[in-house]
Design an enzyme around this catalytic site. Structure first.
Site, short mmCIF file in Angstrom:
data_model
loop_
_atom_site.label_atom_id
_atom_site.label_comp_id
_atom_site.label_asym_id
_atom_site.label_seq_id
_atom_site.Cartn_x
_atom_site.Cartn_y
_atom_site.Cartn_z
N CYS A 71 0.84 -1.20 0.00
CA CYS A 71 0.00 0.00 0.00
C CYS A 71 0.87 1.25 0.00
O CYS A 71 1.80 1.36 0.80
CB CYS A 71 -0.90 -0.01 1.22
N CYS A 77 -0.92 5.75 7.25
CA CYS A 77 -2.24 5.25 7.69
C CYS A 77 -2.08 4.45 8.98
O CYS A 77 -1.10 3.75 9.16
CB CYS A 77 -2.83 4.38 6.58
N CYS A 80 -2.50 -0.60 9.09
CA CYS A 80 -1.67 -1.80 8.88
C CYS A 80 -0.31 -1.64 9.53
O CYS A 80 0.63 -1.20 8.90
CB CYS A 80 -1.44 -2.04 7.39
N CYS A 161 -8.31 0.70 -0.02
CA CYS A 161 -7.53 -0.04 0.98
C CYS A 161 -7.38 -1.49 0.51
O CYS A 161 -8.37 -2.13 0.12
CB CYS A 161 -8.26 -0.01 2.31
N GLN A 284 -18.01 -10.61 12.54
CA GLN A 284 -16.56 -10.68 12.33
C GLN A 284 -16.21 -10.19 10.93
O GLN A 284 -16.92 -10.46 9.98
CB GLN A 284 -16.08 -12.13 12.50
N GLU A 334 -26.81 -10.95 25.08
CA GLU A 334 -26.18 -9.79 24.43
C GLU A 334 -26.86 -8.52 24.93
O GLU A 334 -28.07 -8.49 25.10
CB GLU A 334 -26.31 -9.92 22.91
N ASP A 383 -17.39 -14.74 24.26
CA ASP A 383 -16.67 -14.00 23.22
C ASP A 383 -16.78 -12.52 23.59
O ASP A 383 -17.50 -11.75 22.95
CB ASP A 383 -17.32 -14.29 21.86
N CYS A 410 -10.46 -11.51 21.71
CA CYS A 410 -9.87 -10.63 20.70
C CYS A 410 -8.71 -9.83 21.30
O CYS A 410 -8.13 -8.99 20.63
CB CYS A 410 -10.91 -9.70 20.09
#
Length: 459
Positions: A71, A77, A80, A161, A284, A334, A383, A410
């Site tokens: 990129c 940016c 990444c 992107c 996800q 939730e 999760d 995560c």
């Protein structure tokens, strides 16, 4: 040494957020954009007592793991952080990160962690099914969109992107031209003026369906029908809406969605399960890896067919429905009401009658169902968001004594913290596996299996 001074340093490690770590005379430096194995010239940006921050000025000896970023704006940016590192080395970095967090925060000796090989991606590009692009103006006063530079709200122009889908570029061009033609101003954070804040674009990889949701600082979008007409020219366009967000906030989406065209959702599939996704749904971002992640969670759950399973922080029921294929009954919890509506709709879509969903905080619903209604659990799946499980939630899980607990994380740092609590309260960590959902970025998902130790007494 002081700000802007330059020095030479060898990069020996990397931090959680992808900065290179090196030392000069025992003093630790965090050098942005440097890769393990580089020898670099760096410029001081900030100094603390025991460590400092620096920017990469020049690569003197490139690391064997260094690659040319694909990129053109990879360094500016904020998205990444690892694009200059070979993909194989990225996977090693992520596996090491999980191991370090489980050892340092979870209190397990590194060589005793039951780690299994990380699940890498076949192609770490064009994998994101969701992108959120802020709108603003450049110095010439032209409307631009792209991504925020790291730790700022300065927009780096980039409509294509390489982690996102190819349709993003065409959609953003249509929106930008429409705004120019109808003199619609982008949002200005400083003055809280202007209308268009962000564009949320989602693509369902299994069906090809596309969704566009414009986040606006107002109640309505002028000439919305005309924009919808233009966007419909993009193959796969299914849902066009606005999200009303008139708050002075960094939160992107507003709570109210105004539908402009289409059913207000798109439909996707993971494995055999179909999901309906609306603009506010948590889903996800990497479909190919999500299947691997959920297959692993299902394998770790070890379901035989008659179990009662609780799925906490269940979102739109993605994992719940995956589990329901093999369980006797699944209960999902939730806090977001819209997500639970989607979850119930998803259960109907898949003709699954062995699932039940509850709206509320996991740490409130679970104790209530356990203490008042005496609902038990053979297996619990969690999760949670980045901050990990709420302590009250963990206490109730321990009280309910499920045979197995599957933890999808995560953030391996908060997983490490929760591992410590669970191990101190009668649960042993049996299996751990990383899943790379975010190629070229620093985050990594982890699936962990805990099994109740029979010889422990729970109070």
């Amino acid at each position: 040494m002081k700000k802007n001074d330059q020095f030479t340093v060898s990069i020996e490690d990397m931090s959680e957020d992808g900065a290179g770590i090196g030392k000069t005379e025992g003093y630790t430096w965090f050098v942005k954009d440097a890769v393990i194995g580089d020898v670099v010239e760096a410029g001081v940006t900030k100094m603390k007592k025991n460590y400092g921050f620096a920017r990469l000025v020049k690569i003197l000896e490139p690391s064997p793991y260094r690659v040319e970023p694909r990129c053109p704006v990879a360094r500016q940016c904020g998205g990444c952080q690892l694009q200059a590192m070979s993909y194989e080395e990225q996977l090693r970095f992520k596996e090491k990160k999980i191991r370090n967090n489980l050892s340092r925060l979870g209190g397990i000796p590194a060589d005793q962690i039951p780690m299994e090989p990380i699940m890498g991606m076949e192609n770490p590009w064009r994998y994101r099914n969701k992108a959120q692009f802020p709108f603003g103006k450049n110095k010439k006063g032209e409307i631009i969109t792209g991504f925020y530079a790291g730790r700022t709200h300065d927009i780096i122009e980039q409509e294509d992107c390489l982690l996102g889908v190819e349709e993003n570029k065409e959609i953003l061009e249509i929106i930008r031209n429409f705004m120019k033609e109808y003199k619609i101003e982008p949002y200005d954070e400083k003055n809280h003026s202007g209308l268009v804040r962000h564009a949320l674009i989602r693509k369902a990889f299994a069906t090809g369906e596309l969704m566009v949701c414009l986040v606006i600082n107002g109640r309505s979008l002028p000439a919305a029908g005309e924009l919808a007409k233009r966007l419909q020219a993009v193959p796969g366009m299914t849902s066009i809406s606005c999200s009303v967000n008139q708050e002075k906030t960094n939160v992107i989406m507003g709570r109210e969605i105004v539908n402009i065209w289409g059913p207000g959702y798109i439909t996707d599939r993971i494995g055999e399960v179909t999901y309906r996704i609306s603009p506010l749904s948590f889903y996800q971002v990497n479909p190919a890896q999500t299947k691997k992640l959920y297959d692993t969670a299902l394998e770790f759950a070890g379901l035989k067919g008659g179990e009662t399973v609780w799925d906490l922080y269940c979102g739109i029921g993605t994992i719940s429905l995956f589990l329901a294929q093999k369980a006797g009954k699944v209960c999902g919890v939730e806090i977001v009401p819209q997500s639970i509506e989607d979850a119930r709709e998803n259960a109907r879509l898949n003709h699954m009658e062995n699932v039940e969903f509850f709206v509320g905080k996991a740490e409130e619903v679970l104790p209530e169902q356990y203490e008042k209604n005496h609902i038990r659990a053979d297996v619990i799946v969690v999760d949670p968001p980045r901050k990990g499980c709420d302590e009250k939630c963990l206490e109730t899980i321990v009280k309910m004594q499920p045979e197995r607990l599957v933890y999808v994380s995560c953030d391996s740092a908060t997983l490490g913290r929760d591992v410590k609590y669970l191990r101190e309260n009668g649960y042993e960590l049996k299996r751990v596996r990383g899943c790379d959902m975010f190629g070229n970025g620093v985050h990594v998902e982890t699936v962990a299996l805990f099994v109740r130790q029979e010889n422990r007494n729970h109070n």
